[in-house]
Design a protein around this motif. Structure first.
Motif, PDB file in Angstrom:
ATOM      1  N   GLN A 235       0.855  -1.188   0.000  1.00  0.00           N
ATOM      2  CA  GLN A 235       0.000   0.000   0.000  1.00  0.00           C
ATOM      3  C   GLN A 235       0.895   1.243   0.000  1.00  0.00           C
ATOM      4  OE1 GLN A 235      -3.371   0.284  -0.093  1.00  0.00           O
ATOM      5  NE2 GLN A 235      -3.604  -1.933  -0.247  1.00  0.00           N
ATOM      6  N   THR A 236       0.616   2.166  -0.895  1.00  0.00           N
ATOM      7  CA  THR A 236       1.440   3.371  -0.978  1.00  0.00           C
ATOM      8  C   THR A 236       0.880   4.471  -0.085  1.00  0.00           C
ATOM      9  OG1 THR A 236       2.134   2.864  -3.231  1.00  0.00           O
ATOM     10  CG2 THR A 236       2.357   5.156  -2.509  1.00  0.00           C
ATOM     11  N   ASN A 237       1.737   4.988   0.787  1.00  0.00           N
ATOM     12  CA  ASN A 237       1.385   6.097   1.664  1.00  0.00           C
ATOM     13  C   ASN A 237       2.326   7.274   1.389  1.00  0.00           C
ATOM     14  OD1 ASN A 237      -0.720   5.190   3.867  1.00  0.00           O
ATOM     15  ND2 ASN A 237       0.694   3.457   3.623  1.00  0.00           N
ATOM     16  N   LEU A 238       1.790   8.474   1.560  1.00  0.00           N
ATOM     17  CA  LEU A 238       2.592   9.686   1.419  1.00  0.00           C
ATOM     18  C   LEU A 238       2.895  10.193   2.821  1.00  0.00           C
ATOM     19  CD1 LEU A 238       3.688  11.779  -0.691  1.00  0.00           C
ATOM     20  CD2 LEU A 238       1.593  13.082  -0.265  1.00  0.00           C
ATOM     21  N   ILE A 239       4.174  10.115   3.220  1.00  0.00           N
ATOM     22  CA  ILE A 239       4.533  10.560   4.560  1.00  0.00           C
ATOM     23  C   ILE A 239       5.352  11.846   4.466  1.00  0.00           C
ATOM     24  CG2 ILE A 239       4.440   8.232   5.495  1.00  0.00           C
ATOM     25  CD1 ILE A 239       7.490   8.178   5.481  1.00  0.00           C
ATOM     26  N   ALA A 240       5.264  12.654   5.521  1.00  0.00           N
ATOM     27  CA  ALA A 240       5.956  13.940   5.512  1.00  0.00           C
ATOM     28  C   ALA A 240       6.262  14.389   6.928  1.00  0.00           C
ATOM     29  CB  ALA A 240       5.107  14.994   4.801  1.00  0.00           C
ATOM     30  N   VAL A 241       7.273  15.236   7.023  1.00  0.00           N
ATOM     31  CA  VAL A 241       7.629  15.867   8.285  1.00  0.00           C
ATOM     32  C   VAL A 241       7.831  17.352   8.029  1.00  0.00           C
ATOM     33  CG1 VAL A 241      10.078  15.358   7.925  1.00  0.00           C
ATOM     34  CG2 VAL A 241       9.264  15.913  10.217  1.00  0.00           C
ATOM     35  N   ILE A 242       7.335  18.182   8.964  1.00  0.00           N
ATOM     36  CA  ILE A 242       7.608  19.613   8.945  1.00  0.00           C
ATOM     37  C   ILE A 242       8.456  19.908  10.171  1.00  0.00           C
ATOM     38  CG2 ILE A 242       6.662  21.937   8.973  1.00  0.00           C
ATOM     39  CD1 ILE A 242       4.058  20.828   7.891  1.00  0.00           C
ATOM     40  N   ALA A 243       9.705  20.311   9.936  1.00  0.00           N
ATOM     41  CA  ALA A 243      10.625  20.600  11.030  1.00  0.00           C
ATOM     42  C   ALA A 243      10.910  22.093  11.064  1.00  0.00           C
ATOM     43  CB  ALA A 243      11.918  19.813  10.840  1.00  0.00           C
ATOM     44  N   ARG A 244      10.486  22.756  12.150  1.00  0.00           N
ATOM     45  CA  ARG A 244      10.717  24.188  12.338  1.00  0.00           C
ATOM     46  C   ARG A 244      11.220  24.396  13.750  1.00  0.00           C
ATOM     47  NH1 ARG A 244       4.892  26.241  10.314  1.00  0.00           N
ATOM     48  NH2 ARG A 244       4.390  24.348  11.440  1.00  0.00           N
ATOM     49  N   GLY A 245      12.554  24.544  13.874  1.00  0.00           N
ATOM     50  CA  GLY A 245      13.133  24.666  15.206  1.00  0.00           C
ATOM     51  C   GLY A 245      12.867  23.422  16.022  1.00  0.00           C
ATOM     52  N   LYS A 246      12.286  23.620  17.208  1.00  0.00           N
ATOM     53  CA  LYS A 246      11.992  22.484  18.084  1.00  0.00           C
ATOM     54  C   LYS A 246      10.677  21.790  17.749  1.00  0.00           C
ATOM     55  CE  LYS A 246      14.427  24.501  22.058  1.00  0.00           C
ATOM     56  NZ  LYS A 246      14.302  24.936  23.484  1.00  0.00           N
ATOM     57  N   THR A 247       9.884  22.406  16.892  1.00  0.00           N
ATOM     58  CA  THR A 247       8.568  21.839  16.575  1.00  0.00           C
ATOM     59  C   THR A 247       8.656  20.923  15.360  1.00  0.00           C
ATOM     60  OG1 THR A 247       7.484  23.822  17.425  1.00  0.00           O
ATOM     61  CG2 THR A 247       6.169  22.371  16.005  1.00  0.00           C
ATOM     62  N   ILE A 248       8.156  19.696  15.532  1.00  0.00           N
ATOM     63  CA  ILE A 248       8.193  18.704  14.463  1.00  0.00           C
ATOM     64  C   ILE A 248       6.779  18.154  14.281  1.00  0.00           C
ATOM     65  CG2 ILE A 248       9.156  16.499  13.711  1.00  0.00           C
ATOM     66  CD1 ILE A 248      11.582  17.138  15.557  1.00  0.00           C
ATOM     67  N   ASP A 249       6.193  18.380  13.105  1.00  0.00           N
ATOM     68  CA  ASP A 249       4.859  17.874  12.788  1.00  0.00           C
ATOM     69  C   ASP A 249       4.977  16.702  11.831  1.00  0.00           C
ATOM     70  OD1 ASP A 249       3.451  19.867  14.264  1.00  0.00           O
ATOM     71  OD2 ASP A 249       3.860  21.292  12.662  1.00  0.00           O
ATOM     72  N   LEU A 250       4.229  15.643  12.109  1.00  0.00           N
ATOM     73  CA  LEU A 250       4.282  14.420  11.300  1.00  0.00           C
ATOM     74  C   LEU A 250       2.971  14.242  10.537  1.00  0.00           C
ATOM     75  CD1 LEU A 250       5.878  12.072  13.994  1.00  0.00           C
ATOM     76  CD2 LEU A 250       7.049  13.484  12.288  1.00  0.00           C
ATOM     77  N   TYR A 251       3.069  13.937   9.258  1.00  0.00           N
ATOM     78  CA  TYR A 251       1.907  13.800   8.382  1.00  0.00           C
ATOM     79  C   TYR A 251       1.921  12.456   7.657  1.00  0.00           C
ATOM     80  CZ  TYR A 251       0.683  18.777   8.716  1.00  0.00           C
ATOM     81  OH  TYR A 251       0.295  20.012   9.157  1.00  0.00           O
ATOM     82  N   VAL A 252       0.699  11.940   7.429  1.00  0.00           N
ATOM     83  CA  VAL A 252       0.519  10.775   6.561  1.00  0.00           C
ATOM     84  C   VAL A 252      -0.633  11.083   5.622  1.00  0.00           C
ATOM     85  CG1 VAL A 252      -0.035   8.318   6.400  1.00  0.00           C
ATOM     86  CG2 VAL A 252       1.381   9.154   8.298  1.00  0.00           C
ATOM     87  N   ASN A 253      -0.381  10.956   4.340  1.00  0.00           N
ATOM     88  CA  ASN A 253      -1.382  11.252   3.314  1.00  0.00           C
ATOM     89  C   ASN A 253      -2.003  12.635   3.518  1.00  0.00           C
ATOM     90  OD1 ASN A 253      -1.056   8.760   1.927  1.00  0.00           O
ATOM     91  ND2 ASN A 253      -2.244   7.751   3.536  1.00  0.00           N
ATOM     92  N   GLN A 254      -1.114  13.605   3.821  1.00  0.00           N
ATOM     93  CA  GLN A 254      -1.435  15.023   3.997  1.00  0.00           C
ATOM     94  C   GLN A 254      -2.363  15.291   5.180  1.00  0.00           C
ATOM     95  OE1 GLN A 254      -2.691  16.387   0.073  1.00  0.00           O
ATOM     96  NE2 GLN A 254      -0.567  16.720  -0.536  1.00  0.00           N
ATOM     97  N   ARG A 255      -2.435  14.363   6.101  1.00  0.00           N
ATOM     98  CA  ARG A 255      -3.151  14.570   7.362  1.00  0.00           C
ATOM     99  C   ARG A 255      -2.153  14.573   8.509  1.00  0.00           C
ATOM    100  NH1 ARG A 255      -7.708  10.089   7.788  1.00  0.00           N
ATOM    101  NH2 ARG A 255      -7.683  10.910   9.935  1.00  0.00           N
ATOM    102  N   ARG A 256      -2.268  15.582   9.367  1.00  0.00           N
ATOM    103  CA  ARG A 256      -1.334  15.647  10.490  1.00  0.00           C
ATOM    104  C   ARG A 256      -1.659  14.543  11.495  1.00  0.00           C
ATOM    105  NH1 ARG A 256      -0.187  18.294  15.448  1.00  0.00           N
ATOM    106  NH2 ARG A 256      -2.334  19.009  15.627  1.00  0.00           N
TER     107      ARG A 256
END
Length: 293
Positions: A235-256
């Motif tokens: 199954q193909t998933n789109l994963i992502a991370v937004i790293a800004r200083g100490k804050t790290i947001d994790l996403y899967v299929n463009q959902r946080r």
């Protein structure tokens, strides 16, 4: 003779009264005529005075009404202008935000940044992705995908882009678990093995870890499950991370999925990885993108 005088007196008395009466009558008539002659002026004066008062009243009402209408019109115009300006500003902000998102292509908040890496991962590129094998795993380009393979239990095998280094950024990649347990991305990795790793599993769970160096402690920062993850192998998933200083947001299929605060590592290379719990895990990757913030 006396009788004659007496008769004449009797004759003239009534006439004196009569003449006196006529004189009085003439005086009264003259006064009446004079009054009648002056009446139009009096009436005219009264009418003019009344008209002037009425006109002043009407003028006052008109001015008051006109002022009220003017104020109301000004208020309406001001309100309309303000409404138009607010709408125009809101529209401009939406247009500007949309234009920024389109220009950068960044689908994650704040939708800005500069597209610094856009790699299909069909073959190697100027990013110098690892293309090698060891006793614990391998990194290779197979069938138009970039593969990370871990062959040793409890080992997360990473495949870095040697010529990459980012600090504040958005990192996105497509991931397909072909066999085994879990796969994901690594970022802010240095030459001593300090790094963050975001892994998803075929059962719909995820984990986020801090590696404190090669062969050293691995600290779990957060874990859980998410309906955003497509379960199952291949199954193909789109994963992502937004790293800004100490804050790290994790996403899967463009959902946080979650957000973590940790400032241990501030910059480093990016990588993809496969992690084996038992047996062998092989994961395919495509279309890596990085937007610097």
């Amino acid at each position: 003779m006396s009788q004659l005088v007496s008769s004449l007196q009797t004759f003239f008395k009534p006439r004196e009264v009569f003449i006196t009466g006529i004189v009085c009558l003439l005086v009264l008539v003259s006064l009446g005529i004079l009054s009648l002659a002056q009446m139009p002026d009096v009436v005219s004066t009264n009418v003019q005075a009344t008209a002037a008062v009425q006109m002043k009243a009407i003028s006052a009402v008109y001015v008051a009404t006109s002022s009220a209408r003017s104020r109301a019109t000004t208020t309406v115009q001001a309100h309309s202008t303000a409404t138009v300006q607010v709408r125009a500003t809101a529209t401009a902000l939406v247009i500007d935000s949309t234009a920024t998102a389109i220009a950068s292509g960044n689908p994650y908040p704040p939708h800005g940044g500069t597209l610094a890496l856009d790699d299909t991962l069909r073959n190697n590129s100027a990013n110098a992705w690892a293309d090698e094998a060891s006793k614990n795993g391998s990194c290779s380009f197979v069938g138009g995908t970039y593969r990370a393979k871990s062959v040793t239990s409890n080992i997360t095998f990473g495949c870095p882009g040697y010529y990459t280094e980012f600090s504040n950024f958005v990192y996105q990649v497509q991931i397909t678990i072909l066999s085994g347990d879990e796969g994901g991305i690594t970022f802010r990795e240095d030459t001593q093995g300090h790094q963050y790793t975001f892994l998803i599993r075929s059962d719909g769970t995820y984990g986020f870890y801090k590696f404190e160096g090669y062969g050293k402690t691995v600290s779990p920062l957060i874990s859980g499950s998410s309906s955003a993850i497509k379960k199952g192998l291949k199954q193909t998933n789109l994963i992502a991370v937004i790293a800004r200083g100490k804050t790290i947001d994790l996403y899967v299929n463009q959902r946080r999925v979650t957000s973590v605060g940790d400032g241990a590592y501030s910059k480093g290379a990016i990588a993809v990885c496969a992690s084996a719990t038992a047996g062998t895990t092989e994961v395919a990757f495509n279309n890596a993108k990085v937007w610097t913030l």
